[in-house]
Design an enzyme around this catalytic site. Structure first.
Site, PDB file in Angstrom:
ATOM      1  N   GLY A   1      63.837 -46.171  16.607  1.00 32.32           N
ATOM      2  CA  GLY A   1      64.006 -47.623  16.768  1.00 32.32           C
ATOM      3  C   GLY A   1      65.279 -47.843  17.564  1.00 32.32           C
ATOM      4  CB  ALA A   2      65.898 -49.860  20.608  1.00 31.98           C
TER       5      ALA A   2
ATOM      6  NE  ARG B   1      62.927 -41.266  21.301  1.00 30.65           N
ATOM      7  CZ  ARG B   1      62.193 -42.112  20.590  1.00 30.65           C
ATOM      8  NH1 ARG B   1      62.680 -42.659  19.486  1.00 30.65           N
ATOM      9  NH2 ARG B   1      60.983 -42.450  20.980  1.00 30.65           N
TER      10      ARG B   1
ATOM     11  CG  ASP C   1      62.232 -49.152  22.500  1.00 35.10           C
ATOM     12  OD1 ASP C   1      61.139 -49.682  22.198  1.00 35.10           O
ATOM     13  OD2 ASP C   1      62.849 -48.379  21.764  1.00 35.10           O
TER      14      ASP C   1
ATOM     15  CG  ASN D   1      58.252 -52.532  21.916  1.00 34.71           C
ATOM     16  OD1 ASN D   1      59.272 -52.069  21.399  1.00 34.71           O
ATOM     17  ND2 ASN D   1      57.246 -52.983  21.195  1.00 34.71           N
ATOM     18  CE  LYS D   2      56.794 -46.069  19.934  1.00 33.58           C
ATOM     19  NZ  LYS D   2      57.140 -44.748  20.531  1.00 33.58           N
TER      20      LYS D   2
END
Ligand code: MRU
Length: 330
Positions: free
Chosen positions: A35-36, A77, A223, A233-234
């Site tokens: 999670g960002a 990441r 993100d 985002n995801k």
């Protein structure tokens, strides 16, 4: 530093202790923490652990150690900008110190401030977003943008928490979020713990549920939001945005100011590609023939044309999104 091991949820709620930056880097890569906003604060704490754990007495040599730790943490990441934001913030504070002792004091204070601020910021964002929610709404989300993805309270789930605390009856549709199942493992766990109505759907059911009128609003996390208004985002978020647009359902990303990247455009962002075994194995068991090709992009990007407004702690970023971003997020 102590964090919940998110890979073990919902089966086991276990806190793990970390004392070295290498351990934090590994926890980010393997998604023990994810999670960002959460990885931003965790990475900053990784740099602080390097400072506290070092025996260096001279500030210049200590800074060199911190640069090495920061490099390692930056390589974990690539997509969520909060990671770089968190590391840069503590490195700037460290760089202002005149002695090694002062550096250690400043950096520990800074990470503690970051931890407290994260929860405050999410609560503010929740208040901004809850105004958009009506009593009885069903909200589609993606992945987990909740307390687990932050220090606490959550971004998209923070909006839902705020609405629920104001007495609005809200229901959440949580897509499973293959391949790592953050929706069914984490969002469902979090919402049930808070007593908020949550229904898991397969990722493949998103279009159908929107098309039959079962979704009033889409609220997702982010993100990275670039200066040209693209929302990273995801994976799976873009298809929600397209389908929401097709059926006249509002699409709202919710993100703190630390998720906005005012230095880059969408073409400059790297989408993380995760290991193929996340797709072809389920809990260690192979589910696809050996030799098959696999693509596993962890994130996608949604253009500003599909975004109704962005919910942030600094206020609502309205259309035209690209023009409003610098005005709201300064
Ligand atoms: O790969 P993950 O689980 O770190 O991805 C997380 C997401 O995409 C979240 O939606 C995002 O970080 C927002 S968190 C408040």
């Amino acid at each position: 530093m102590r964090m919940i091991d998110q890979t073990l949820l919902p089966w086991k709620l276990k806190r793990v202790r970390f004392t070295k930056p290498e351990e934090i880097a590994n926890a980010i890569t393997t998604m023990v923490v994810r999670g960002a906003p959460a990885i931003g604060v965790a990475a900053a704490m990784g740099v602080a652990l390097a400072a506290v754990g070092s025996r260096e007495r001279e500030v210049g040599s200590l800074m060199k150690e911190l640069h090495r730790a920061a490099e390692l943490l930056r390589s974990t990441r690539p997509t969520a900008v909060n990671l770089f934001w968190g590391i840069n913030r503590v490195m700037a504070v460290a760089g202002s110190a005149h002695s090694a002792d002062e550096l250690r004091t400043l950096i520990v204070k800074e990470v503690k401030d970051m931890e407290d601020e994260d929860v405050e910021v999410n609560k503010k964002l929740g208040q901004v977003g809850s105004r958009l929610i009506s009593d009885g709404d069903t909200i589609l989300t993606q992945c987990n943008a909740g307390a687990l993805a932050t220090v606490g309270y959550g971004t998209a789930m923070g909006v839902i928490r705020a609405a629920a605390r104001e007495g609005k009856l809200v229901k959440v549709l949580a897509p499973e979020t293959r391949p790592l199942l953050q929706g069914s493992r984490l969002t469902a766990f979090e919402l049930l713990t808070d007593g908020i109505d949550c229904t898991i759907i397969p990722d493949t059911a998103v279009g159908y549920m929107i098309s039959i009128g079962r979704v009033d609003k889409v609220i997702v996390g982010a993100d990275r939001i670039t200066k040209d208004g693209y929302v990273f985002n995801k994976i799976g978020t873009y298809q929600e945005a397209v389908l929401a647009g097709r059926h006249g359902v509002p699409f709202y990303p919710a993100a703190p100011h630390s998720t906005f990247d005012l230095s880059h455009t969408h073409e400059q962002v790297k989408i993380e590609e995760r290991p193929f075994d996340e797709v072809v194995c389920i809990r260690g068991r192979r589910i696809a023939p050996r030799g098959v090709g696999v693509a596993n992009p962890a994130f996608d990007m949604t253009p500003p044309s599909l975004v109704s407004a962005i919910i942030s702690d600094r206020g609502l970023v309205e259309k035209p999104i690209e023009k409003s971003i610098p005005l709201v997020i300064s």
